[in-house]
Design a protein around this motif. Sequence first.
Motif, short mmCIF file in Angstrom:
data_model
loop_
_atom_site.label_atom_id
_atom_site.label_comp_id
_atom_site.label_asym_id
_atom_site.label_seq_id
_atom_site.Cartn_x
_atom_site.Cartn_y
_atom_site.Cartn_z
N SER A 17 15.23 -43.10 26.52
CA SER A 17 16.03 -42.96 27.72
C SER A 17 16.61 -41.56 27.84
CB SER A 17 17.17 -43.98 27.69
OG SER A 17 17.99 -43.76 26.55
N ALA A 18 17.01 -41.22 29.04
CA ALA A 18 17.65 -39.93 29.29
C ALA A 18 19.13 -40.02 28.92
CB ALA A 18 17.50 -39.55 30.75
N THR A 225 19.49 -34.06 15.87
CA THR A 225 18.90 -35.32 16.29
C THR A 225 20.00 -36.34 16.51
OG1 THR A 225 17.09 -34.79 14.76
CG2 THR A 225 17.07 -36.97 15.76
N ASP A 226 19.85 -37.19 17.52
CA ASP A 226 20.83 -38.26 17.70
C ASP A 226 20.34 -39.54 17.03
OD1 ASP A 226 19.06 -39.55 19.50
OD2 ASP A 226 20.02 -38.67 21.26
N ALA A 227 21.14 -40.60 17.10
CA ALA A 227 20.83 -41.83 16.39
C ALA A 227 19.61 -42.56 16.96
CB ALA A 227 22.04 -42.76 16.40
N LEU A 228 19.21 -42.22 18.18
CA LEU A 228 17.98 -42.78 18.74
C LEU A 228 16.74 -41.99 18.32
CD1 LEU A 228 19.09 -43.71 22.37
CD2 LEU A 228 18.62 -45.26 20.47
N ARG A 230 16.18 -38.85 19.28
CA ARG A 230 15.89 -37.79 20.25
C ARG A 230 16.28 -36.43 19.68
NH1 ARG A 230 19.00 -40.87 25.13
NH2 ARG A 230 20.59 -40.72 23.49
N VAL A 231 15.50 -35.43 20.01
CA VAL A 231 15.68 -34.09 19.45
C VAL A 231 16.40 -33.21 20.48
CG1 VAL A 231 14.51 -32.07 18.50
CG2 VAL A 231 13.60 -34.36 18.06
N TRP A 232 17.50 -32.57 20.05
CA TRP A 232 18.30 -31.69 20.89
C TRP A 232 18.12 -30.26 20.40
CZ3 TRP A 232 22.03 -33.74 24.59
CH2 TRP A 232 22.05 -35.14 24.64
N ILE A 233 17.76 -29.35 21.30
CA ILE A 233 17.42 -27.98 20.92
C ILE A 233 18.21 -26.98 21.76
CG2 ILE A 233 15.56 -26.28 20.77
CD1 ILE A 233 13.62 -28.47 20.20
N ALA A 234 18.83 -26.00 21.08
CA ALA A 234 19.52 -24.90 21.76
C ALA A 234 18.50 -23.83 22.14
CB ALA A 234 20.58 -24.32 20.84
N HIS A 235 18.76 -23.16 23.28
CA HIS A 235 17.81 -22.17 23.81
C HIS A 235 18.43 -20.78 23.82
CE1 HIS A 235 14.80 -25.04 25.68
NE2 HIS A 235 15.77 -25.86 25.26
N TRP A 236 17.96 -19.93 22.92
CA TRP A 236 18.37 -18.52 22.90
C TRP A 236 17.76 -17.82 24.12
CZ3 TRP A 236 21.37 -15.45 19.70
CH2 TRP A 236 21.23 -14.07 19.86
N GLY A 237 18.60 -17.28 24.97
CA GLY A 237 18.11 -16.65 26.18
C GLY A 237 17.85 -17.62 27.31
N ASP A 245 12.08 -36.31 23.90
CA ASP A 245 11.40 -37.41 23.25
C ASP A 245 10.79 -36.86 21.95
OD1 ASP A 245 9.02 -39.03 22.51
OD2 ASP A 245 9.51 -40.17 24.31
N PRO A 246 11.06 -37.50 20.79
CA PRO A 246 10.59 -36.93 19.53
C PRO A 246 9.08 -37.01 19.35
CG PRO A 246 11.58 -39.08 19.17
CD PRO A 246 11.87 -38.72 20.60
N VAL A 247 8.40 -37.85 20.11
CA VAL A 247 6.96 -37.99 19.98
C VAL A 247 6.24 -37.07 20.95
CG1 VAL A 247 5.01 -39.58 20.09
CG2 VAL A 247 7.22 -40.36 19.17
N THR A 248 6.59 -37.17 22.23
CA THR A 248 5.85 -36.44 23.27
C THR A 248 6.43 -35.07 23.57
OG1 THR A 248 7.19 -37.33 25.07
CG2 THR A 248 5.30 -38.65 24.34
N ALA A 249 7.65 -34.80 23.16
CA ALA A 249 8.38 -33.56 23.45
C ALA A 249 8.81 -33.46 24.91
CB ALA A 249 7.59 -32.32 23.05
N VAL A 250 8.62 -34.51 25.69
CA VAL A 250 9.04 -34.49 27.09
C VAL A 250 10.55 -34.30 27.16
CG1 VAL A 250 9.34 -35.97 29.13
CG2 VAL A 250 7.13 -35.84 27.97
N GLU A 251 11.00 -33.43 28.09
CA GLU A 251 12.43 -33.20 28.26
C GLU A 251 13.07 -34.40 28.94
OE1 GLU A 251 15.38 -30.27 30.76
OE2 GLU A 251 13.63 -29.34 29.82
N LEU A 252 14.15 -34.89 28.32
CA LEU A 252 14.87 -36.05 28.84
C LEU A 252 16.18 -35.68 29.50
CD1 LEU A 252 14.39 -38.37 25.72
CD2 LEU A 252 13.03 -38.39 27.83
#
Length: 315
Positions: A17-18, A225-228, A230-237, A245-252
């Motif tokens: 989920s988002a 990573t959260d408890a579900l 899901r991968v959270w990434i900071a963006h330099w620049g 999504d940890p499998v598909t890498a789709v932005e949620l």
Amino acid sequence: MHPLDTSLQPPAGAAFSAPVAGTVRCVQALGCALGEGLLWSVRERALYWVDILACHLHRWNPASGALQRWTFAEEISALAERSEGPGLIVTLRRGFALFDPATDAAPRYLHQPEPERTGNRFNDGKCDAQGRFWAGSMDFACQAPTGALYRYDPDGRCTRHDDGFAVTNGPTWSGTGQHTAMYFNATSEGNTYRYDCDPAMGTVSNKTLWKHWLPADGLPDGMTTDALGRVWIAHWGGGCVTCHDPVTAVELGRVSLPVSQVTTCAFGGADLRTLFITSARVGLTPEQLAAEPLAGALFAVDTDSLGVPAHLFGC
């Protein structure tokens, strides 16, 4: 340690989920040259983070408002609490060390794994669920592919697991048991890699390109990573933190920041639902600094996502 709650993870094949996030707020406008190394201490109910280039370690108690700072003789870049001994395991310029904030003693090096790579320094890192500290080194000039990924064990063993990076960030993990994946950023190349992880052995294999980031995204920096899972990434620049999504890498989901150089993120707060975010001001022009007066600040945003307590170093 603190394993992921598998009851919170979607069943196999289910869509992730988002997330929902509130309004971003600045909680400490310290103007860090290179804010990084976020760690929420559950037992202290306090947040640690570093300013790598200023050689500072910060600790903030949100309930009392107390803010402390320690200054080191060299760069400090990442940290984790110890499970048995006092204080922290940290990465300094040359490797792994112990530091106890409760004393005035200088940090004590445990291991320096690459004395021949004189142009390197250590960067990001954190503990896995088995109490092993993973950290990456990088070229100080952010150009030569001399950085590597290491695992430092409580018994003193240090293992190099991957090599050939100019700038490293991460890692973070998603999943449980035999289905654990580890994510690691080759920041300069704009690549996030996924490895199959064997938690029992502490090994990684089957390295694959999980996502290549386009120039408009900025560069992938620190992550959590959260408890579900899901991968959270900071963006330099890129001026944001994104959730994937940890499998598909789709932005949620996406959290936009009023600064461009976003460096890392970690969940904390009393309920582990506040996402803390660091930033940097190094390298910005006077015009950019005027447009980003909060560059280098620490930010927070309330979310509906449950974080995972930071794992402790196993000694």
